[in-house]
Design a protein around this motif. Structure first.
Motif, PDB file in Angstrom:
ATOM      1  N   GLY A   1       0.905  -1.183   0.337  1.00 13.99           N
ATOM      2  CA  GLY A   1      -0.109   0.049  -0.459  1.00 13.99           C
ATOM      3  C   GLY A   1       0.679   1.524   0.094  1.00 13.99           C
ATOM      4  N   VAL A   2       0.214   2.419  -0.643  1.00 11.48           N
ATOM      5  CA  VAL A   2       0.786   3.425  -0.892  1.00 11.48           C
ATOM      6  C   VAL A   2       0.198   4.525   0.261  1.00 11.48           C
ATOM      7  CG1 VAL A   2       2.859   5.105  -2.043  1.00 11.48           C
ATOM      8  CG2 VAL A   2       2.387   2.723  -2.794  1.00 11.48           C
ATOM      9  N   ARG A   3       0.894   5.244   0.868  1.00 11.33           N
ATOM     10  CA  ARG A   3      -0.018   6.455   1.868  1.00 11.33           C
ATOM     11  C   ARG A   3       0.145   7.185   1.249  1.00 11.33           C
ATOM     12  NH1 ARG A   3      -2.810   4.322   5.843  1.00 11.33           N
ATOM     13  NH2 ARG A   3      -1.718   2.626   7.133  1.00 11.33           N
ATOM     14  N   ASN A   4      -0.978   8.847   0.757  1.00  5.35           N
ATOM     15  CA  ASN A   4      -0.633  10.184   0.698  1.00  5.35           C
ATOM     16  C   ASN A   4      -0.582  10.746   2.060  1.00  5.35           C
ATOM     17  OD1 ASN A   4      -3.097  10.236   2.049  1.00  5.35           O
ATOM     18  ND2 ASN A   4      -4.457  10.362  -0.018  1.00  5.35           N
ATOM     19  N   GLU A   5      -0.614  12.141   1.317  1.00  2.00           N
ATOM     20  CA  GLU A   5      -0.391  13.436   2.350  1.00  2.00           C
ATOM     21  C   GLU A   5      -1.404  13.031   3.406  1.00  2.00           C
ATOM     22  OE1 GLU A   5       2.329  14.806  -0.881  1.00  2.00           O
ATOM     23  OE2 GLU A   5       0.047  13.802  -1.031  1.00  2.00           O
ATOM     24  N   ALA A   6      -2.544  12.411   3.436  1.00  4.67           N
ATOM     25  CA  ALA A   6      -3.401  12.768   4.418  1.00  4.67           C
ATOM     26  C   ALA A   6      -3.449  10.991   5.154  1.00  4.67           C
ATOM     27  CB  ALA A   6      -5.197  12.360   3.630  1.00  4.67           C
ATOM     28  N   GLY A   7      -2.898  10.577   4.843  1.00  8.64           N
ATOM     29  CA  GLY A   7      -3.135   9.215   5.822  1.00  8.64           C
ATOM     30  C   GLY A   7      -3.224   7.904   4.923  1.00  8.64           C
ATOM     31  N   GLU A   8      -4.237   8.283   4.261  1.00  7.85           N
ATOM     32  CA  GLU A   8      -4.854   7.050   3.606  1.00  7.85           C
ATOM     33  C   GLU A   8      -4.145   6.491   2.308  1.00  7.85           C
ATOM     34  OE1 GLU A   8      -9.056   9.615   3.307  1.00  7.85           O
ATOM     35  OE2 GLU A   8      -6.986  10.087   1.325  1.00  7.85           O
ATOM     36  N   ILE A   9      -4.438   5.237   2.510  1.00  9.43           N
ATOM     37  CA  ILE A   9      -3.036   4.785   1.433  1.00  9.43           C
ATOM     38  C   ILE A   9      -4.991   4.746   0.309  1.00  9.43           C
ATOM     39  CG2 ILE A   9      -3.243   1.774   0.589  1.00  9.43           C
ATOM     40  CD1 ILE A   9      -2.945   1.061   3.159  1.00  9.43           C
ATOM     41  N   TYR A  10      -4.030   4.958  -1.455  1.00  6.96           N
ATOM     42  CA  TYR A  10      -4.639   5.744  -2.640  1.00  6.96           C
ATOM     43  C   TYR A  10      -4.462   4.787  -3.237  1.00  6.96           C
ATOM     44  CZ  TYR A  10      -0.468   7.050  -3.643  1.00  6.96           C
ATOM     45  OH  TYR A  10       1.548   7.318  -4.282  1.00  6.96           O
ATOM     46  N   ARG A  11      -3.296   3.711  -3.334  1.00 11.12           N
ATOM     47  CA  ARG A  11      -2.894   3.384  -4.519  1.00 11.12           C
ATOM     48  C   ARG A  11      -2.457   1.592  -3.424  1.00 11.12           C
ATOM     49  NH1 ARG A  11      -0.785   3.392  -9.217  1.00 11.12           N
ATOM     50  NH2 ARG A  11      -0.949   5.235  -9.529  1.00 11.12           N
ATOM     51  N   LEU A  12      -2.549   0.172  -4.646  1.00 11.58           N
ATOM     52  CA  LEU A  12      -2.179  -0.641  -4.144  1.00 11.58           C
ATOM     53  C   LEU A  12      -1.149  -1.411  -5.381  1.00 11.58           C
ATOM     54  CD1 LEU A  12      -5.063  -2.720  -2.628  1.00 11.58           C
ATOM     55  CD2 LEU A  12      -3.732  -1.423  -1.616  1.00 11.58           C
ATOM     56  N   ILE A  13       0.317  -2.263  -5.135  1.00  9.30           N
ATOM     57  CA  ILE A  13       0.396  -2.960  -6.265  1.00  9.30           C
ATOM     58  C   ILE A  13       0.976  -4.102  -5.406  1.00  9.30           C
ATOM     59  CG2 ILE A  13       3.169  -3.165  -5.947  1.00  9.30           C
ATOM     60  CD1 ILE A  13       3.690  -0.099  -5.836  1.00  9.30           C
ATOM     61  N   GLY A  14       0.517  -5.483  -6.270  1.00 11.02           N
ATOM     62  CA  GLY A  14       0.234  -6.238  -6.024  1.00 11.02           C
ATOM     63  C   GLY A  14       1.432  -7.550  -6.954  1.00 11.02           C
ATOM     64  N   ALA A  15       2.291  -7.991  -6.772  1.00 13.21           N
ATOM     65  CA  ALA A  15       2.624  -9.077  -6.496  1.00 13.21           C
ATOM     66  C   ALA A  15       2.681 -10.704  -6.524  1.00 13.21           C
ATOM     67  CB  ALA A  15       4.631  -8.756  -6.103  1.00 13.21           C
ATOM     68  N   THR A  16       2.879 -11.675  -7.678  1.00 14.34           N
ATOM     69  CA  THR A  16       2.894 -12.906  -7.235  1.00 14.34           C
ATOM     70  C   THR A  16       3.751 -13.228  -6.620  1.00 14.34           C
ATOM     71  OG1 THR A  16       1.716 -12.292  -9.490  1.00 14.34           O
ATOM     72  CG2 THR A  16       2.333 -14.722  -8.806  1.00 14.34           C
ATOM     73  N   LYS A  17       5.286 -13.157  -6.732  1.00 13.86           N
ATOM     74  CA  LYS A  17       6.636 -13.788  -6.364  1.00 13.86           C
ATOM     75  C   LYS A  17       6.970 -12.556  -4.914  1.00 13.86           C
ATOM     76  CE  LYS A  17       7.135 -15.905 -11.068  1.00 13.86           C
ATOM     77  NZ  LYS A  17       7.544 -15.497 -12.001  1.00 13.86           N
ATOM     78  N   LEU A  18       7.882 -13.694  -4.300  1.00 10.39           N
ATOM     79  CA  LEU A  18       8.675 -12.336  -3.921  1.00 10.39           C
ATOM     80  C   LEU A  18       9.649 -12.064  -4.075  1.00 10.39           C
ATOM     81  CD1 LEU A  18       9.557 -12.158  -0.640  1.00 10.39           C
ATOM     82  CD2 LEU A  18      10.809 -14.088  -0.490  1.00 10.39           C
ATOM     83  N   ASN A  19      10.281 -12.467  -4.812  1.00 12.60           N
ATOM     84  CA  ASN A  19      11.387 -11.466  -5.556  1.00 12.60           C
ATOM     85  C   ASN A  19      11.191 -10.161  -6.975  1.00 12.60           C
ATOM     86  OD1 ASN A  19      10.639 -12.499  -8.206  1.00 12.60           O
ATOM     87  ND2 ASN A  19      12.440 -12.946  -8.920  1.00 12.60           N
ATOM     88  N   SER A  20       9.820  -9.585  -6.572  1.00 14.10           N
ATOM     89  CA  SER A  20       9.041  -8.790  -8.340  1.00 14.10           C
ATOM     90  C   SER A  20       9.051  -7.945  -6.093  1.00 14.10           C
ATOM     91  CB  SER A  20       8.497  -9.684  -7.730  1.00 14.10           C
ATOM     92  OG  SER A  20       8.418  -9.771  -9.570  1.00 14.10           O
ATOM     93  N   PHE A  21       8.592  -8.415  -5.199  1.00 10.82           N
ATOM     94  CA  PHE A  21       7.453  -7.423  -3.974  1.00 10.82           C
ATOM     95  C   PHE A  21       8.937  -6.773  -3.421  1.00 10.82           C
ATOM     96  CE2 PHE A  21       7.156  -7.590   0.601  1.00 10.82           C
ATOM     97  CZ  PHE A  21       6.421  -6.682   0.654  1.00 10.82           C
ATOM     98  N   MET A  22      10.085  -7.704  -3.104  1.00 10.13           N
ATOM     99  CA  MET A  22      11.564  -7.058  -2.821  1.00 10.13           C
ATOM    100  C   MET A  22      11.734  -5.871  -3.791  1.00 10.13           C
ATOM    101  SD  MET A  22      11.760  -8.489  -0.172  1.00 10.13           S
ATOM    102  CE  MET A  22      12.694  -8.162   0.600  1.00 10.13           C
ATOM    103  N   ASN A  23      12.166  -6.232  -4.967  1.00 13.93           N
ATOM    104  CA  ASN A  23      12.118  -5.526  -6.215  1.00 13.93           C
ATOM    105  C   ASN A  23      10.975  -4.005  -5.762  1.00 13.93           C
ATOM    106  OD1 ASN A  23      13.916  -6.518  -7.043  1.00 13.93           O
ATOM    107  ND2 ASN A  23      12.821  -7.413  -9.010  1.00 13.93           N
ATOM    108  N   ALA A  24      10.474  -4.272  -5.457  1.00  9.27           N
ATOM    109  CA  ALA A  24       9.011  -2.804  -5.612  1.00  9.27           C
ATOM    110  C   ALA A  24       9.915  -2.240  -3.756  1.00  9.27           C
ATOM    111  CB  ALA A  24       7.778  -3.682  -5.639  1.00  9.27           C
TER     112      ALA A  24
END
Length: 93
Positions: A40-63
């Motif tokens: 999740g990515v939070r904006n200045e208001a502290g709200e999660i505004y974007r989700l990023i989904g990863a299938t593999k651990l290495n993709s997750f770690m790269n992000a």
């Protein structure tokens, strides 16, 4: 990796850097939520505004690495537990 903005939430001022630095495919929110790991990515208001989904651990770690390089902090870095359905949540310090 897939990403989606959450309706009604204002993107953070650094959002263009996220899109520019991480190879992401825009997908419907429901599709992103089906991925094995979520960031999740939070904006200045502290709200999660974007989700990023990863299938593999290495993709997750790269992000995660790219988000850290942008100067963002992972509020879940010291825990193994999910929060708000996310495995990592990034925002400004």
């Amino acid at each position: 990796m897939k990403t989606s903005l959450i309706d009604g939430k204002k993107p953070a001022h650094f959002d263009t850097h996220i899109i520019g630095n991480i190879l992401l495919d825009v997908a419907p929110l429901a599709e992103v939520k089906e991925e094995a790991m979520l960031i999740g990515v939070r904006n200045e208001a502290g709200e999660i505004y974007r989700l990023i989904g990863a299938t593999k651990l290495n993709s997750f770690m790269n992000a995660v690495e790219e988000l850290l390089d942008l100067g963002l902090e992972d509020e879940l870095q010291d825990t193994e537990e999910q929060k708000e359905g996310c495995d990592a949540i990034f925002g400004e310090a």
